[in-house]
Scaffold this motif. Structure first.
Motif, mmCIF file in Angstrom:
data_model
loop_
_atom_site.group_PDB
_atom_site.id
_atom_site.type_symbol
_atom_site.label_atom_id
_atom_site.label_comp_id
_atom_site.label_asym_id
_atom_site.label_seq_id
_atom_site.Cartn_x
_atom_site.Cartn_y
_atom_site.Cartn_z
ATOM 1 N N CYS A 60 -1.804 -5.627 -5.044
ATOM 2 C CA CYS A 60 -2.325 -5.387 -4.429
ATOM 3 C C CYS A 60 -3.759 -6.340 -4.295
ATOM 4 O O CYS A 60 -4.326 -7.400 -3.320
ATOM 5 N N TYR A 118 -8.180 0.408 -1.112
ATOM 6 C CA TYR A 118 -7.912 1.732 -2.392
ATOM 7 C C TYR A 118 -7.817 2.948 -2.193
ATOM 8 O O TYR A 118 -6.983 3.798 -2.750
ATOM 9 N N VAL A 176 -6.625 -6.605 -1.049
ATOM 10 C CA VAL A 176 -6.614 -5.407 -0.645
ATOM 11 C C VAL A 176 -8.116 -4.920 -0.594
ATOM 12 O O VAL A 176 -8.315 -4.937 -1.877
ATOM 13 N N ARG A 180 0.679 -1.054 -0.147
ATOM 14 C CA ARG A 180 0.439 0.172 0.044
ATOM 15 C C ARG A 180 1.172 1.058 0.015
ATOM 16 O O ARG A 180 0.551 2.468 -0.578
#
Length: 209
Positions: A86, A96, A91, A48
């Motif tokens: 991701c 996001y 994720v 991230r």
């Protein structure tokens, strides 16, 4: 009597390296101290952080003026690879959006400043070779799952960096513009450091939609 000159005494890439050496070393040590590859949960926070940086710089890779100076940028945007990595770890959409919003706070005010950001982003490809080996060994990740963004460029890391550096050094900038480039590089390192402290150092961070 001092002589004032408008001609730079060193190559731009070297000037940027010297200007950011302390920030670069400090950031590398901080990231490693936080053990981002200790487990998948920590690696996701590392991803991230990468997502934020790549979102912040993605538009630069399609900017015609920059491509005219630095044609090796044409296939250099790694945002899609980071997004895919991701996705491998699920994720969330909320995470996001949060990371994209953080990237949108970045302001790159001038073209010379953009050169500084690109110097940091392209330079990270060299260090990615070490990180790629670590995530393979410690987490079993690969260029097709979880660690796509750490893969090397098609022409090889050293050759790609050489091409980028030579093109960067060939750009004719004034002393003031070189200063803007240095400020851009410093801002890029500061942004990454801020992301590291929020995402990696604070394990209690709560994601909000």
């Amino acid at each position: 009597m001092a002589v004032v000159t408008d001609f730079p005494s060193i190559a731009l890439s070297r000037e940027l390296k010297e200007h950011t050496a302390q920030a670069h070393e400090s950031l590398d040590q901080r990231i490693m101290a936080l053990r981002p590859f200790a487990d998948e949960r920590r690696y996701v926070r590392f991803l991230r952080m990468q997502l934020r940086l790549h979102h912040a710089t993605a538009a630069l890779y399609g900017e015609p003026g920059l491509l005219a100076w630095l044609p090796c940028l044409a296939d250099g945007n790694r945002l899609e690879a980071v997004v895919a990595d991701c996705a491998d770890f699920n994720v969330s959409e909320a995470e996001y959006r949060r990371d994209r919003a953080a990237a949108r706070t970045v302001r790159i005010p001038t073209t010379p400043a953009a050169l500084g950001w690109l110097y940091v982003q392209e330079g990270s490809r060299l260090g990615a070779a070490v990180l790629r080996r670590q995530v393979r060994r410690e987490l079993g990740l690969s260029d097709v799952f979880g660690a796509r963004h750490l893969a090397g460029p098609a022409d090889g890391r050293a050759r790609h960096w050489q091409r980028f550096r030579e093109a960067l050094d060939a750009i004719d900038l004034t002393i003031g513009e070189r200063g803007m480039a240095a400020e851009g590089a410093a801002a890029a390192f500061a942004f990454v450091r801020e992301s590291v402290e929020e995402l990696l150092a604070d394990g209690r961070a709560v994601d909000t939609a």
